[in-house]
Design a protein around this motif. Structure first.
Motif, PDB file in Angstrom:
ATOM      1  N   MET A 188       0.848  -1.198   0.000  1.00 20.23           N
ATOM      2  CA  MET A 188       0.000   0.000   0.000  1.00 20.23           C
ATOM      3  C   MET A 188       0.884   1.249   0.000  1.00 20.23           C
ATOM      4  N   ASN A 189       0.574   2.219  -0.871  1.00 19.92           N
ATOM      5  CA  ASN A 189       1.349   3.442  -0.928  1.00 19.92           C
ATOM      6  C   ASN A 189       1.142   4.279   0.325  1.00 19.92           C
ATOM      7  N   ARG A 190       2.189   4.955   0.725  1.00 17.82           N
ATOM      8  CA  ARG A 190       2.087   5.842   1.882  1.00 17.82           C
ATOM      9  C   ARG A 190       1.378   7.132   1.477  1.00 17.82           C
ATOM     10  N   LYS A 191       0.643   7.697   2.425  1.00 23.45           N
ATOM     11  CA  LYS A 191      -0.203   8.854   2.116  1.00 23.45           C
ATOM     12  C   LYS A 191       0.337  10.102   2.807  1.00 23.45           C
ATOM     13  N   ILE A 192       0.433  11.186   2.045  1.00 21.80           N
ATOM     14  CA  ILE A 192       0.972  12.457   2.548  1.00 21.80           C
ATOM     15  C   ILE A 192      -0.046  13.561   2.335  1.00 21.80           C
ATOM     16  N   LEU A 193      -0.258  14.373   3.364  1.00 22.79           N
ATOM     17  CA  LEU A 193      -1.110  15.552   3.270  1.00 22.79           C
ATOM     18  C   LEU A 193      -0.238  16.766   2.972  1.00 22.79           C
ATOM     19  N   ILE A 194      -0.597  17.483   1.909  1.00 18.41           N
ATOM     20  CA  ILE A 194       0.107  18.717   1.527  1.00 18.41           C
ATOM     21  C   ILE A 194      -0.763  19.897   1.932  1.00 18.41           C
ATOM     22  N   VAL A 195      -0.290  20.684   2.885  1.00 17.94           N
ATOM     23  CA  VAL A 195      -1.040  21.861   3.335  1.00 17.94           C
ATOM     24  C   VAL A 195      -0.298  23.098   2.848  1.00 17.94           C
ATOM     25  N   GLU A 196      -0.791  23.683   1.779  1.00 12.98           N
ATOM     26  CA  GLU A 196      -0.104  24.783   1.091  1.00 12.98           C
ATOM     27  C   GLU A 196      -1.146  25.643   0.398  1.00 12.98           C
ATOM     28  N   ASP A 197      -1.167  26.954   0.707  1.00 13.97           N
ATOM     29  CA  ASP A 197      -2.213  27.804   0.144  1.00 13.97           C
ATOM     30  C   ASP A 197      -1.916  28.286  -1.271  1.00 13.97           C
ATOM     31  N   ASP A 198      -0.666  28.151  -1.731  1.00  9.15           N
ATOM     32  CA  ASP A 198      -0.330  28.502  -3.111  1.00  9.15           C
ATOM     33  C   ASP A 198      -0.602  27.273  -3.980  1.00  9.15           C
ATOM     34  N   ALA A 199      -1.639  27.345  -4.800  1.00  4.16           N
ATOM     35  CA  ALA A 199      -2.069  26.185  -5.579  1.00  4.16           C
ATOM     36  C   ALA A 199      -0.974  25.683  -6.518  1.00  4.16           C
ATOM     37  N   ASN A 200      -0.187  26.594  -7.093  1.00  5.02           N
ATOM     38  CA  ASN A 200       0.869  26.182  -8.022  1.00  5.02           C
ATOM     39  C   ASN A 200       1.945  25.374  -7.316  1.00  5.02           C
ATOM     40  N   ILE A 201       2.361  25.864  -6.142  1.00  8.74           N
ATOM     41  CA  ILE A 201       3.375  25.141  -5.371  1.00  8.74           C
ATOM     42  C   ILE A 201       2.833  23.786  -4.940  1.00  8.74           C
ATOM     43  N   SER A 202       1.578  23.767  -4.495  1.00  2.48           N
ATOM     44  CA  SER A 202       0.958  22.525  -4.044  1.00  2.48           C
ATOM     45  C   SER A 202       0.918  21.494  -5.172  1.00  2.48           C
ATOM     46  N   LYS A 203       0.559  21.936  -6.375  1.00  7.28           N
ATOM     47  CA  LYS A 203       0.476  21.013  -7.511  1.00  7.28           C
ATOM     48  C   LYS A 203       1.845  20.450  -7.888  1.00  7.28           C
ATOM     49  N   ILE A 204       2.878  21.298  -7.802  1.00 12.84           N
ATOM     50  CA  ILE A 204       4.238  20.841  -8.118  1.00 12.84           C
ATOM     51  C   ILE A 204       4.687  19.784  -7.112  1.00 12.84           C
ATOM     52  N   ILE A 205       4.426  20.047  -5.829  1.00 10.73           N
ATOM     53  CA  ILE A 205       4.783  19.074  -4.791  1.00 10.73           C
ATOM     54  C   ILE A 205       4.028  17.769  -5.028  1.00 10.73           C
ATOM     55  N   LYS A 206       2.731  17.893  -5.293  1.00 13.28           N
ATOM     56  CA  LYS A 206       1.898  16.705  -5.539  1.00 13.28           C
ATOM     57  C   LYS A 206       2.434  15.897  -6.713  1.00 13.28           C
ATOM     58  N   LEU A 207       2.781  16.571  -7.801  1.00 14.10           N
ATOM     59  CA  LEU A 207       3.296  15.894  -8.989  1.00 14.10           C
ATOM     60  C   LEU A 207       4.560  15.103  -8.665  1.00 14.10           C
ATOM     61  N   ASN A 208       5.494  15.735  -7.940  1.00 13.66           N
ATOM     62  CA  ASN A 208       6.747  15.070  -7.604  1.00 13.66           C
ATOM     63  C   ASN A 208       6.535  13.878  -6.675  1.00 13.66           C
ATOM     64  N   LEU A 209       5.613  14.016  -5.731  1.00 17.29           N
ATOM     65  CA  LEU A 209       5.334  12.907  -4.817  1.00 17.29           C
ATOM     66  C   LEU A 209       4.620  11.765  -5.531  1.00 17.29           C
ATOM     67  N   ASN A 210       3.700  12.107  -6.423  1.00 16.84           N
ATOM     68  CA  ASN A 210       2.991  11.070  -7.177  1.00 16.84           C
ATOM     69  C   ASN A 210       3.933  10.313  -8.116  1.00 16.84           C
TER      70      ASN A 210
END
Length: 218
Positions: free
Chosen positions: A1-23
């Motif tokens: 099972m993949n580990r799950k991470i919560l990204i709490v970031e109000d800048d949507a662009n930064i959040s999406k970049i982090i999400k992309l790299n983690l995914n």
């Protein structure tokens, strides 16, 4: 099972970049853009780690730590607040690490791996196509059959698997596998890559990235 991470970031662009790299390296992710939204996510999911910006709307990161700390979920602060006072405050609040923006994706992934290892939440099995790698017993199997790898071949394979779909330079691979004290040539990496391709039949998947290094590609 993949580990799950919560990204709490109000800048949507930064959040999406982090999400992309983690995914890309097969973490499951949930995004929250403010403190109240983050609390809702924490109530509705089981997280292995939280990446938390300090300056978020609703409830700021330092306040949010008061609710997170009793849950035992490790937290890494990601913030533009770079003063020593803020860093000390964040660590005293219970965060495991404090990363100042801007940061490199590989640095973030390395810090996440370190924290997950500290909390005993690191993966013990890595899988790719017909390949299984058992980290706890340092064993590689292809279609169920064990493959004899040297220590450095195994560690190089793990580095590629943990950074799947990411181009790694020869220098980065030397650092990850041989350590910063290694004084040999980058040709050492090429020789070990050649051996991995042959032993594991990964000719089509370990890609040479021109003038950079290598990438393990799905």
């Amino acid at each position: 099972m993949n580990r799950k991470i919560l990204i709490v970031e109000d800048d949507a662009n930064i959040s999406k970049i982090i999400k992309l790299n983690l995914n890309l390296v097969h973490f499951d992710t949930v995004e929250a853009y403010g403190g109240h939204e983050a609390l809702e996510a924490i109530r509705g999911h089981k997280f292995d780690l939280i990446l938390l910006d300090v300056m978020i709307p609703g409830i700021d990161g330092f306040e949010l730590m008061e609710s997170i700390r009793p849950l035992g979920i490790p937290v890494i602060f990601l913030t533009a607040k770079n003063s020593v006072v803020d860093k000390v405050r964040g660590l005293k609040a219970g965060a495991e690490d404090y990363i100042v923006k801007p940061f490199e994706a590989l640095e973030l992934l390395a810090r996440i791996e370190t924290v997950l290892r500290r909390f005993g939440r690191e993966e013990t099995l890595l899988e790719f196509k017909d390949l299984q790698v058992f980290l706890d017993r340092r064993e590689a199997r292809v279609r169920g059959r064990p493959v004899d790898l040297t220590v450095k071949e195994f560690e190089l394979l793990v580095a590629l698997l943990k950074n799947k779909n990411i181009a790694l330079s020869r220098e980065q691979l030397l650092d990850k596998v041989w350590g910063i004290a290694f004084y040999g040539e980058t040709r050492t990496v090429d020789m070990h890559i050649k051996s991995l391709r042959k032993k594991l039949d990964l000719y089509e998947h370990i890609k040479t990235v021109y003038k950079i290094g290598y990438r393990l590609e799905d």
